[in-house]
Design a protein around this motif. Structure first.
Motif, PDB file in Angstrom:
ATOM      1  N   PRO A   7     -58.899  15.510  -8.256  1.00  0.00           N
ATOM      2  CA  PRO A   7     -59.375  15.523  -9.640  1.00  0.00           C
ATOM      3  C   PRO A   7     -58.283  15.056 -10.617  1.00  0.00           C
ATOM      4  O   PRO A   7     -58.569  14.340 -11.582  1.00  0.00           O
ATOM      5  CB  PRO A   7     -59.763  16.982  -9.878  1.00  0.00           C
ATOM      6  N   ALA A   8     -57.034  15.445 -10.367  1.00  0.00           N
ATOM      7  CA  ALA A   8     -55.935  14.992 -11.233  1.00  0.00           C
ATOM      8  C   ALA A   8     -55.756  13.479 -11.112  1.00  0.00           C
ATOM      9  O   ALA A   8     -55.509  12.789 -12.107  1.00  0.00           O
ATOM     10  CB  ALA A   8     -54.638  15.710 -10.862  1.00  0.00           C
ATOM     11  N   GLY A   9     -55.898  12.962  -9.888  1.00  0.00           N
ATOM     12  CA  GLY A   9     -55.800  11.513  -9.691  1.00  0.00           C
ATOM     13  C   GLY A   9     -56.933  10.779 -10.384  1.00  0.00           C
ATOM     14  O   GLY A   9     -56.721   9.711 -10.978  1.00  0.00           O
ATOM     15  N   ASP A  10     -58.144  11.324 -10.309  1.00  0.00           N
ATOM     16  CA  ASP A  10     -59.287  10.731 -11.017  1.00  0.00           C
ATOM     17  C   ASP A  10     -59.039  10.715 -12.526  1.00  0.00           C
ATOM     18  O   ASP A  10     -59.314   9.733 -13.207  1.00  0.00           O
ATOM     19  CB  ASP A  10     -60.575  11.513 -10.731  1.00  0.00           C
ATOM     20  N   ALA A  11     -58.506  11.831 -13.051  1.00  0.00           N
ATOM     21  CA  ALA A  11     -58.245  11.926 -14.489  1.00  0.00           C
ATOM     22  C   ALA A  11     -57.193  10.899 -14.905  1.00  0.00           C
ATOM     23  O   ALA A  11     -57.343  10.231 -15.934  1.00  0.00           O
ATOM     24  CB  ALA A  11     -57.800  13.340 -14.855  1.00  0.00           C
ATOM     25  N   PHE A  12     -56.135  10.759 -14.081  1.00  0.00           N
ATOM     26  CA  PHE A  12     -55.102   9.788 -14.438  1.00  0.00           C
ATOM     27  C   PHE A  12     -55.637   8.367 -14.342  1.00  0.00           C
ATOM     28  O   PHE A  12     -55.341   7.529 -15.203  1.00  0.00           O
ATOM     29  CB  PHE A  12     -53.844   9.930 -13.571  1.00  0.00           C
ATOM     30  N   ILE A  17     -57.135   3.353 -16.988  1.00  0.00           N
ATOM     31  CA  ILE A  17     -58.117   2.299 -17.273  1.00  0.00           C
ATOM     32  C   ILE A  17     -58.392   2.229 -18.771  1.00  0.00           C
ATOM     33  O   ILE A  17     -58.469   1.146 -19.356  1.00  0.00           O
ATOM     34  CB  ILE A  17     -59.403   2.525 -16.460  1.00  0.00           C
ATOM     35  N   SER A  18     -58.506   3.383 -19.422  1.00  0.00           N
ATOM     36  CA  SER A  18     -58.732   3.405 -20.870  1.00  0.00           C
ATOM     37  C   SER A  18     -57.561   2.781 -21.623  1.00  0.00           C
ATOM     38  O   SER A  18     -57.756   2.008 -22.568  1.00  0.00           O
ATOM     39  CB  SER A  18     -58.940   4.836 -21.357  1.00  0.00           C
ATOM     40  N   ALA A 141     -46.897   9.631 -20.208  1.00  0.00           N
ATOM     41  CA  ALA A 141     -47.410   8.845 -19.081  1.00  0.00           C
ATOM     42  C   ALA A 141     -46.520   7.638 -18.816  1.00  0.00           C
ATOM     43  O   ALA A 141     -46.226   7.314 -17.657  1.00  0.00           O
ATOM     44  CB  ALA A 141     -48.848   8.409 -19.351  1.00  0.00           C
ATOM     45  N   LEU A 142     -46.091   6.970 -19.861  1.00  0.00           N
ATOM     46  CA  LEU A 142     -45.205   5.814 -19.709  1.00  0.00           C
ATOM     47  C   LEU A 142     -43.916   6.212 -19.006  1.00  0.00           C
ATOM     48  O   LEU A 142     -43.471   5.533 -18.066  1.00  0.00           O
ATOM     49  CB  LEU A 142     -44.902   5.209 -21.086  1.00  0.00           C
ATOM     50  N   GLN A 143     -43.320   7.307 -19.423  1.00  0.00           N
ATOM     51  CA  GLN A 143     -42.084   7.772 -18.791  1.00  0.00           C
ATOM     52  C   GLN A 143     -42.311   8.130 -17.323  1.00  0.00           C
ATOM     53  O   GLN A 143     -41.479   7.817 -16.469  1.00  0.00           O
ATOM     54  CB  GLN A 143     -41.516   8.968 -19.562  1.00  0.00           C
ATOM     55  N   ALA A 144     -43.439   8.755 -17.024  1.00  0.00           N
ATOM     56  CA  ALA A 144     -43.740   9.113 -15.635  1.00  0.00           C
ATOM     57  C   ALA A 144     -43.958   7.873 -14.776  1.00  0.00           C
ATOM     58  O   ALA A 144     -43.453   7.786 -13.651  1.00  0.00           O
ATOM     59  CB  ALA A 144     -44.975  10.022 -15.582  1.00  0.00           C
ATOM     60  N   VAL A 145     -44.691   6.897 -15.303  1.00  0.00           N
ATOM     61  CA  VAL A 145     -44.961   5.665 -14.544  1.00  0.00           C
ATOM     62  C   VAL A 145     -43.665   4.893 -14.309  1.00  0.00           C
ATOM     63  O   VAL A 145     -43.458   4.324 -13.238  1.00  0.00           O
ATOM     64  CB  VAL A 145     -46.023   4.801 -15.262  1.00  0.00           C
TER      65      VAL A 145
END
Length: 153
Positions: A7-12, A17-18, A141-145
């Protein structure tokens, strides 16, 4: 075989995509905002980077999340058009610094004026707190990626 996402992967994935869809629309809007002064979003980004502080092409690439080669190509076009010049870099003999010319400042100011009207109108559609929280999420999210490696095949 494709393992199922959590579910966390689906949310990410939905978030990513957004963000990608939004980035595409922002690129199109940026091109439209810059077009009246003969520029594109990419050229605008490099002009803005050079305006922020004299910086090398590599520094601009890191700041913009672009390749050094991509920034170099755009910077060379901007120099040819007289919007930036390359100045000596006291920190690096070969990596020149991009500096806006007066024509570059005038061009960037014209784009900024158009962008302010556009951003103000869109900003009014949102609650300021909502935008701040969304910005924080995108930055996180940018920092994590940036830190997370992509699995090898």
């Amino acid at each position: 075989m494709n393992p199922d996402r959590t579910p966390a992967g689906d949310a990410f994935a939905a978030f990513a995509i957004s963000v990608l869809r939004l980035a595409g629309h922002l690129q199109t809007a940026g091109d439209a905002l810059a077009k009246p002064v003969g520029q594109t979003s990419a050229r605008w980004q490099v002009l803005a980077a050079a305006d922020h502080a004299p910086m090398s092409v590599a520094d601009a690439g890191r700041a913009l999340g672009m390749t050094r080669q991509g920034v170099q190509r755009v910077a060379d076009l901007l120099e040819k058009d007289g919007l930036i010049l390359y100045a000596e870099n006291p920190a690096h003999q070969r990596a020149k610094l991009m500096v806006l010319t007066d024509a570059g400042k005038t061009t960037l100011d014209a784009i900024k004026t158009r962008q302010a009207v556009w951003a103000n109108a869109l900003g009014e559609l949102f609650d300021k707190k909502q935008l701040r929280e969304a910005t924080e999420t995108v930055i996180t999210a940018l920092q994590a990626v940036e830190k997370q490696s992509v699995p090898d095949d």
